[in-house]
Design an enzyme around this catalytic site. Structure first.
Site, PDB file in Angstrom:
ATOM      1  N   LYS A   1     -24.306  67.434   5.122  1.00 61.62           N
ATOM      2  CA  LYS A   1     -22.832  67.430   5.087  1.00 61.62           C
ATOM      3  C   LYS A   1     -22.306  66.537   6.211  1.00 61.62           C
ATOM      4  O   LYS A   1     -22.812  66.588   7.340  1.00 61.62           O
ATOM      5  CB  LYS A   1     -22.333  68.875   5.273  1.00 61.62           C
ATOM      6  CG  LYS A   1     -20.835  69.018   5.543  1.00 61.62           C
ATOM      7  CD  LYS A   1     -19.981  68.702   4.330  1.00 61.62           C
ATOM      8  CE  LYS A   1     -18.482  68.766   4.637  1.00 61.62           C
ATOM      9  NZ  LYS A   1     -17.667  68.104   3.608  1.00 61.62           N
TER      10      LYS A   1
ATOM     11  N   CYS B   1     -13.236  59.895   4.182  1.00 59.77           N
ATOM     12  CA  CYS B   1     -12.785  61.242   3.798  1.00 59.77           C
ATOM     13  C   CYS B   1     -11.265  61.246   3.645  1.00 59.77           C
ATOM     14  O   CYS B   1     -10.549  60.915   4.582  1.00 59.77           O
ATOM     15  CB  CYS B   1     -13.212  62.274   4.844  1.00 59.77           C
ATOM     16  SG  CYS B   1     -12.548  63.901   4.424  1.00 59.77           S
TER      17      CYS B   1
HETATM   18  C1  SIN Z   1     -14.251  66.930   2.797  1.00 57.74           C
HETATM   19  O1  SIN Z   1     -14.928  67.647   3.548  1.00 57.74           O
HETATM   20  O2  SIN Z   1     -13.019  66.978   2.785  1.00 57.74           O
HETATM   21  C2  SIN Z   1     -14.930  65.985   1.852  1.00 57.74           C
HETATM   22  C3  SIN Z   1     -15.657  64.937   2.587  1.00 57.74           C
HETATM   23  C4  SIN Z   1     -15.362  63.574   2.090  1.00 57.74           C
HETATM   24  O3  SIN Z   1     -14.676  63.394   1.082  1.00 57.74           O
HETATM   25  O4  SIN Z   1     -15.819  62.624   2.720  1.00 57.74           O
END
Ligand code: SIN
Length: 310
Positions: free
Chosen positions: A44, A129
């Site tokens: 993640k 993001c």
């Molecule tokens: C998120 O955690 O909002 C998604 C991550 C991303 O879209 O890079």
């Protein structure tokens, strides 16, 4: 016939991976990916410190895909680096490690720590993001992206890829490719979700996710044509040393075949992995093998990038 894919001097059993954010927040999920039939996997996107992310509900499956505004919830840099270093004690296959700092300084700090660590895998710098309130996607600012990459490569010598948002204009593909071609990138990952869509529950006359008054990144079937266009546009513009990871709308073997035809080397699955769990890698590898058998291809290299125009 084989799905083996060579990427960063390593041969993976197949090109399939999770997309960062899906099934990779905790070590339990990461170990499930280790044990799955995914060819490789990624952690993640993390920040220096743990983040709770945006208020729930923040992910919603919709008929043609998904909408999310997770807001980078993660356990913090040390959690994922500890996992990665432990993993590398037991496995030789490279791990992908994703970071998404809240600022250029935070990204540089994490990269310096990776540089100094024993980590041997591949780092992905997420510049796209769309879900952190008040923080625009960096890769839509061409000057800031170039400036950051200059600072990154002044100090970082390990393999590095970047995750890009979708672009929608040929001039933007040209401009971004010209910037990226200046740097020794291992890869470009195209695309992150299409940012700031709005999905409406007509019966309730309401949005379906809580953050940002319902605005969120779109994934799944909605985004495949945009993803294919971005993969193709960068494959035809970037120097051959920069590989492409194709992400966006991969639900079955045919979607995977199309991404490979556009020039992708590895393939990441987000929305459909969220829906089906890691067993999707069993199904999708079989489906891709079947398509290749029907077409008489023995290796992916025989058709990768060979999209015909008319
Ligand atoms: C998120 O955690 O909002 C998604 C991550 C991303 O879209 O890079």
């Amino acid at each position: 016939m084989t799905l083996e894919t060579t990427f960063f001097n390593h041969t993976f059993a197949n090109p399939f991976m999770n997309a960062s954010g899906v099934h990779c927040m905790t070590t339990t999920e990461l170990v499930e990916l280790e044990q799955s039939n995914a060819g490789a996997f990624i952690t993640k996107s993390c920040t220096l410190n743990e983040r709770a992310g945006n208020p729930e509900p923040r992910y919603f499956d919709v008929p043609l895909g998904s909408i999310n505004s997770m807001g980078l919830p993660n356990r913090g840099f040390d959690y994922y680096l500890d996992y990665a270093l432990n993993y590398e004690k037991q496995q030789t296959q490279p791990l992908f490690f994703s970071i998404a700092g809240m600022s250029a300084a935070e990204n540089l700090e994490m990269l310096t720590m990776i540089e100094k660590s024993d980590f041997q895998g591949i780092t992905e710098l997420n510049l796209s993001c769309p879900n952190v309130p008040g923080k625009p996607q960096l890769a839509y600012d061409f000057e800031a992206t170039e400036d950051l990459l200059q600072q990154v490569f002044a100090r970082f010598t390990k393999p590095l890829g970047i995750k890009l948002p979708p672009y929608f204009d040929l001039a933007h593909f040209d401009q971004m490719a010209e910037i990226l071609n200046q740097f020794p990138l291992t890869y470009v990952n195209s695309i992150n979700s299409i940012g700031n869509g709005l999905y409406i529950d007509t019966q309730k006359e309401a949005v379906v996710i809580k953050p940002k008054e319902g605005f969120g990144g779109l994934g799944g079937e909605y985004v495949k044509p945009t993803a294919l266009a971005n993969v193709r546009a960068f494959y035809t513009r970037l120097k051959p040393e920069i590989k492409i990871i194709g992400t966006g709308g991969i639900r079955n073997g045919q979607d995977a075949f199309e991404h490979l035809l556009c020039g992708a080397t590895m393939l990441q699955i987000g929305t459909e992995l969220h829906k089906e769990g890691p067993k999707i890698f069993d199904r999708i590898t079989k489906e891709l093998e079947q398509i290749m058998t029907e077409k008489g291809y023995r290796t992916i290299d025989e058709f990768r990038g060979k999209l015909k125009t008319i």
